[in-house]
Design an enzyme around this catalytic site. Structure first.
Site, PDB file in Angstrom:
ATOM      1  N   LYS A 193       1.923  17.813  -6.350  1.00  0.00           N
ATOM      2  CA  LYS A 193       0.821  18.044  -4.669  1.00  0.00           C
ATOM      3  C   LYS A 193       0.055  18.998  -4.650  1.00  0.00           C
ATOM      4  O   LYS A 193       0.955  19.852  -4.457  1.00  0.00           O
ATOM      5  CB  LYS A 193       2.015  17.547  -3.496  1.00  0.00           C
ATOM      6  CG  LYS A 193       0.785  17.428  -2.163  1.00  0.00           C
ATOM      7  CD  LYS A 193       1.572  17.232  -0.769  1.00  0.00           C
ATOM      8  CE  LYS A 193       1.008  17.382  -0.218  1.00  0.00           C
ATOM      9  NZ  LYS A 193       1.839  17.018   1.533  1.00  0.00           N
ATOM     10  N   LYS A 246      -0.115  13.567  -6.480  1.00  0.00           N
ATOM     11  CA  LYS A 246      -1.002  13.236  -5.271  1.00  0.00           C
ATOM     12  C   LYS A 246      -2.033  14.694  -5.061  1.00  0.00           C
ATOM     13  O   LYS A 246      -2.067  15.636  -5.300  1.00  0.00           O
ATOM     14  CB  LYS A 246      -0.726  13.229  -4.262  1.00  0.00           C
ATOM     15  CG  LYS A 246      -1.306  13.524  -3.460  1.00  0.00           C
ATOM     16  CD  LYS A 246       0.307  13.410  -2.008  1.00  0.00           C
ATOM     17  CE  LYS A 246      -1.024  13.759  -0.585  1.00  0.00           C
ATOM     18  NZ  LYS A 246       0.473  14.237   0.650  1.00  0.00           N
TER      19      LYS A 246
HETATM   20  C1  PBG Z   1       2.609  15.996   4.882  1.00  0.00           C
HETATM   21  C2  PBG Z   1       1.772  14.682   4.161  1.00  0.00           C
HETATM   22  C3  PBG Z   1       0.133  14.812   3.530  1.00  0.00           C
HETATM   23  C4  PBG Z   1      -0.027  14.185   2.895  1.00  0.00           C
HETATM   24  C5  PBG Z   1       1.260  12.853   2.557  1.00  0.00           C
HETATM   25  N1  PBG Z   1       1.617  14.010   3.479  1.00  0.00           N
HETATM   26  C6  PBG Z   1      -0.837  15.683   4.310  1.00  0.00           C
HETATM   27  C7  PBG Z   1      -0.917  17.311   4.102  1.00  0.00           C
HETATM   28  O1  PBG Z   1       0.045  17.335   3.045  1.00  0.00           O
HETATM   29  O2  PBG Z   1      -1.666  18.044   4.630  1.00  0.00           O
HETATM   30  C8  PBG Z   1      -2.027  13.054   2.712  1.00  0.00           C
HETATM   31  C9  PBG Z   1      -2.115  12.331   3.214  1.00  0.00           C
HETATM   32  C10 PBG Z   1      -3.376  11.652   2.271  1.00  0.00           C
HETATM   33  O3  PBG Z   1      -4.197  12.486   2.892  1.00  0.00           O
HETATM   34  O4  PBG Z   1      -3.496  10.075   2.477  1.00  0.00           O
HETATM   35  N2  PBG Z   1       2.701  17.189   4.320  1.00  0.00           N
END
Ligand code: PBG
Length: 326
Positions: A193, A246
């Site tokens: 991520k 992601k």
């Molecule tokens: C929580 C999380 C996020 C997303 C999914 N889980 C936001 C972040 O990390 O700031 C983003 C999903 C999206 O942008 O569609 N940590």
């Protein structure tokens, strides 16, 4: 021997037969946002076409998606109450917990429910963990994540998806689930991520923007490719059933690497910013929304993803059903 690549493109039948990427609606997951209360159908300004629901209206939204061929959902909580410790993440009657119970009561075995495990939606400061001296404390956060995962499993979640990027969380959550009697609850790890600006619209949707600083101390630097492999292999060793990359469209190289090194299914999350970019450009009449949805979805599977999490899941399922893609 004459090489004539165009022979394989000469009509619709041979093009369909010769396709090298196959899609199925069974590989799609649709993210939904759940609030407290009842009767909520709140449009999300940063993500045109998406809404926040309460447990009751969530069932209607799920039913509409199921009619279009999508029966797997990823739930995010948008709680009214937040505190320093993010205690709402493991509240028995929290928005996500109530949402899961409602979906399971209504659809039983016809639906598959995945829940997000993270603290950022529940903390008053918006960081993904517990703070100590202004920084996220990895090990203190693990306890909270494990409690959240167990409470979601108790509510009936089929799979939990830790999105926080704390070190060691997959193993920690696995042990907590096992010892609470949830050995069959799966874990989809947000393994690679990245600290991405593509999450901007989500943070507005979930009210989870950090009040200060950023997430660079726990999410990955997007200059790095091999580091993703390290994270993926660690999560698999800790017991992840599915690993995720992601965002998706700017990270096709990472998805491709993941597909080669992983011995568990690879998911890709096409995030809020990807959705919002397509919506905005289509709204201006600059691109054909439907065609771009199809092309981006196929590109993610072509790169090697076996599962796609997308706000466009119902539209993608429709394109698969009509034979346009897949
Ligand atoms: C929580 C999380 C996020 C997303 C999914 N889980 C936001 C972040 O990390 O700031 C983003 C999903 C999206 O942008 O569609 N940590």
């Amino acid at each position: 021997m004459t090489q004539r690549p165009r022979r394989l493109r000469s009509n619709a039948h041979i093009r369909a037969l010769a396709r090298q990427t196959r899609l199925s609606a069974s590989a799609l997951v649709y993210p939904l946002f759940v609030r407290d209360g009842g009767g909520v159908r709140e449009p999300i300004p940063s993500m045109e076409g998406q809404r926040r629901y309460s447990a009751d209206t969530l069932c209607e939204a799920a039913e509409r998606a199921m009619e279009r061929g999508v029966n797997k959902f990823l739930l995010f909580g948008v709680p009214d109450y937040k505190d320093e410790a993010g205690s709402g993440a493991y509240a028995k009657d929290g928005a996500v917990q109530r949402g899961v119970r409602a979906l399971k009561a209504r659809f039983g075995g016809d639906i598959y429910v995945i829940t997000d495990v993270c603290m950022c939606e529940y903390t008053s400061h918006g960081h993904c963990g517990i703070l100590r001296a202004g920084a996220v404390d990895n090990d203190a956060t693990l306890e909270c994540l494990a409690r959240a995962a167990v409470s979601q499993a108790e509510a009936g979640a089929d799979m939990v998806a830790p999105s926080d990027m704390m070190d060691g969380r997959v193993g920690f959550i696995r042990r907590a689930l096992d010892s609470a009697g949830f050995a069959d609850t799966l874990i989809m790890a947000y393994s690679a991520k990245y600290a991405s600006a593509f999450y901007g619209p989500f943070r507005e949707a979930a009210g989870s923007a950090p009040a200060f600083g950023d997430r660079k101390s726990y999410q990955m630097d997007w200059h790095n490719r091999k580091e993703a492999a390290k994270e993926i292999l660690l999560d698999i060793a800790e017991g992840a059933d599915i690993v995720m990359v992601k965002p998706a469209i700017s990270y096709l190289d990472v998805i491709s690497d993941a597909a080669r090194i992983s011995n568990v299914p690879v998911a890709a999350y096409s995030v809020s910013g990807e959705y919002a970019m397509i919506k905005a450009a289509a709204g201006q009449g600059l691109i054909d929304e439907h065609k771009i949805i199809c092309e981006t979805a196929v590109s993610i599977f072509r790169a090697g993803a076996e599962i796609l999490i997308s706000y466009y899941a119902p539209e993608i399922a429709g394109a698969i059903a009509s034979g346009e893609i897949g």
